[in-house]
Structures are given as C-alpha cells and as structure tokens.
Scaffold this motif. Structure first.
Motif, mmCIF file in Angstrom:
data_model
loop_
_atom_site.group_PDB
_atom_site.id
_atom_site.type_symbol
_atom_site.label_atom_id
_atom_site.label_comp_id
_atom_site.label_asym_id
_atom_site.label_seq_id
_atom_site.Cartn_x
_atom_site.Cartn_y
_atom_site.Cartn_z
ATOM 1 N N GLY A 114 -97.516 -92.471 69.897
ATOM 2 C CA GLY A 114 -96.516 -91.935 68.979
ATOM 3 C C GLY A 114 -95.849 -90.675 69.493
ATOM 4 N N ARG A 115 -95.919 -90.411 70.787
ATOM 5 C CA ARG A 115 -95.318 -89.195 71.334
ATOM 6 C C ARG A 115 -93.811 -89.203 71.104
ATOM 7 N N ARG A 116 -93.249 -87.992 70.990
ATOM 8 C CA ARG A 116 -91.828 -87.887 70.680
ATOM 9 C C ARG A 116 -91.161 -86.923 71.644
ATOM 10 N N PRO A 117 -89.872 -87.155 71.894
ATOM 11 C CA PRO A 117 -89.130 -86.191 72.710
ATOM 12 C C PRO A 117 -89.268 -84.817 72.076
ATOM 13 N N LEU A 118 -89.494 -83.794 72.887
ATOM 14 C CA LEU A 118 -89.852 -82.501 72.306
ATOM 15 C C LEU A 118 -88.687 -81.827 71.601
ATOM 16 N N ASP A 119 -87.463 -82.060 72.037
ATOM 17 C CA ASP A 119 -86.324 -81.386 71.398
ATOM 18 C C ASP A 119 -86.185 -81.796 69.935
ATOM 19 N N GLN A 144 -88.650 -82.562 67.938
ATOM 20 C CA GLN A 144 -89.703 -81.953 67.158
ATOM 21 C C GLN A 144 -89.456 -80.461 66.907
#
Lengths: 197, 197
Positions: free
Chosen positions: B188-193, B195
């Motif tokens: 479930g990782r997400r692009p950091l920008d 978040q």
C-alpha cells in the motif's frame, strides 16, 4: 564473575540483576557450552561485515541479496537498521534490493545526514539502475523526518519515491487504534479495486 | 445481592469475582450514588435510539452528525459499530457522514447480509447525493470480507469506493509489526508528495 557481569550489562535490556543471573548461568553450564557461546561471539565478529553495497550485515561480499541476479535491481527499499531489512525480508512481499541507513536523523542526539549512509545511497541512485525508492524508515518522529529529508533529496533526480503505508494493523480494531494512526489510515485510503487486484 | 451479581455478569469482561466486587461496591456506596447509577442506566435506555438515517446511537433524531449541514454529504464512512464511528470522529480527520452496519459478515455465526444494515445503505446510495464510500470496517477477517462484499455491491453504482489504509501504526517499528501488516504496508505504499500534501 563481577567483571563478566559488568560486561553483560552492556547488552540491551540487561540490568544488574539480569547480568548477575546470566553470569551465574554461564558459570553453572557445561564448560563446552560456555566456551561455545564465547567462541560463537568471536566467530560472528570475525566473519560478519557490512555489505559494501547495501549496508546489510553479511558473511559474504556482496551480500546474498545484492548478489542475487533474480532480485529486482530497479526497486530499492531504504531502511534504518539491518534488522528492519530482515523484517521486510520475512514478509516475502519484496523482491527488490535494500539500502541500510544505519540510523535515523536525530539532531538532538547529534545524528545528522553525515552520520547516516546517505552519500552512498545517492551514489547508488546516480547509476540509473534504480527506478523506485521505497522509504521504509519507521513511522515514528525520527523515521518520518528522515523519510521527508530523503524525499526532498531524491525527488529532483526524477525517481519514483514512495512511503510505506501507515494505518490500522491487520487484525486490529478501529476502536483500539490511536487517533493519529486512524486519521492517517483515513487519509491514506485507496480505491478498493487497486488493493484487491 | 446474588441476583445483582448474576445480572452484572452479563456485562462484557465481568466474571463471577468482578461481579461480586461490583455488587459489594454498589452496597457500600451512598444511597444517592447507587440510585444515581441505576437511574442513569434507565434514563440512557429511555432516551437513546438509533438514528434512522445512519444507525448511530443518538438522543436526537436525526443524530447530531446527520443533522449538521456543515458536514459533507458526498462522503460516507461505513463502519461496523457505533463505537467505530465514534473512533473515527475522535480523529477530527473526517468531515463526511457515517453509516453503521451493526456488525460484520460472519456466516459461521449466522450473520449474513440480511442481518446487517446493508439494504438501508444501498437506499442511501441511490439518492445520488453520495459520491464516495469509505469502507472503514475493521481490518480483520470479518471486516475485510464485509468490505469486499460491499465493494462488489457498490461498484456497479458508479461511486468511488475506497478502503482505509492498513499498515504499521504511527510510532511503531518495522521490526515489531507482524509480517502480514508489513507486507500490506509495502503493497500500500504511496508516492510521498501525495502524503505530505
């Protein structure tokens, strides 16, 4: 005996009483077992080193993971400690490679970027082989600060930078999740088709 | 005294010893306090009901949240129990409305779709006011099965259906997360920008 106990107290979680108990146990066990433990400690220290590529603890150079051609060299998972990489490895959910920072940013403890393996990380990224960096530092204050710092450093290189998900643990109940985690879990909600796919 | 203890044992987590201790405490406290507790129980039962719109426990009809025009009526958060909605509410991270299912699918316990408030949910969705449904059932076996069931039911209506994030809790350490949760956190990782935005 007291000298041994004093040394044992350098282990994490070992106070004076535990140290005395351990020293007595080492006195009562067989000569072979006691020497076995001592030898295993020396042997471990002689044979292990840090992988020059990823910073994992290893007996081989490069380490088993860096040397495995079946691993996906386009995805790099950045963790704080070797034990964290081992935790990710146990999930069997990750087929890329690792980069161990050997700590997290903590200015109050004098840990800045120069104390972490950040230069070697940037050097690895500049080879062009890596397409995605997963920031898997711990979801606590230091780990989050480190992830943000790395994001700002890596994004200009044009790589995909992602952060592991924060949320309610599997098997958990919304009622028992702390408010900050539940708020993040809501904020980080995803379309369900993506997740089931 | 014994009759009171027998009744008190119907409370969750109250066994024979706790029941006897509670009964004795109710005997020793002032008359006013004991009557106060008894009256508060009766009063609560007389004054509260389930909100006919969302299924929350409420003294007012409609409930405070359903009746608040400042809440976003386009986003609906579906939870298993009233206590779960209250947990989400405490985060102050959600400004939409709720729908309480009053349980989760559990075929072995005889809990099928007809035992849950699913028909009223579909009726609400068909009004066209709701654009996104957040499935916030618990991330355990029953809750996940319920979320998947609802997803299949709601997706054909053309609404956005999302699931709260599962992952390592805030303040947690990767090493102490169970493997299934850590695997989900990676998946479930997400692009950091996204978040940090």
């Amino acid at each position: 005996m007291e000298r041994l106990a004093l040394f044992l107290r350098r282990l994490p979680g070992v106070g004076p009483k535990t140290a005395a108990r351990l020293a007595h146990a080492l006195y009562r066990m067989s000569e072979a077992d006691a020497r076995g433990i001592a030898h295993a400690i020396v042997d471990m220290r002689e044979k292990t080193r840090l992988c020059p590529a990823c910073g994992q603890i290893t007996e081989d150079v490069p380490c088993r993971i860096c040397g495995d051609p079946a691993r996906d060299s386009a995805v790099l998972c950045v963790v704080e400690e070797p034990a964290n990489a081992q935790a990710v490895e146990r999930t069997r959910a990750f087929r890329g490679r690792y980069h161990v920072l050997h700590g997290a940013l903590s200015p109050l403890d004098g840990i800045g970027p120069d104390q972490l393996a950040i230069e070697p990380l940037l050097a690895r990224l500049k080879t062009g082989e890596i397409k995605e960096v997963i920031l898997a530092t711990n979801p606590n204050v230091k780990g989050e600060a480190t992830a943000l710092y790395l994001f700002r450093l890596i994004q200009p290189l044009g790589l995909r930078v992602s952060r592991i998900a924060t949320g309610v643990p599997l098997g958990g109940d919304l009622e028992y999740a702390d408010e900050a985690t539940l708020a993040r879990s809501l904020r980080g909600r995803r379309p369900l088709d993506e997740q089931t796919g």
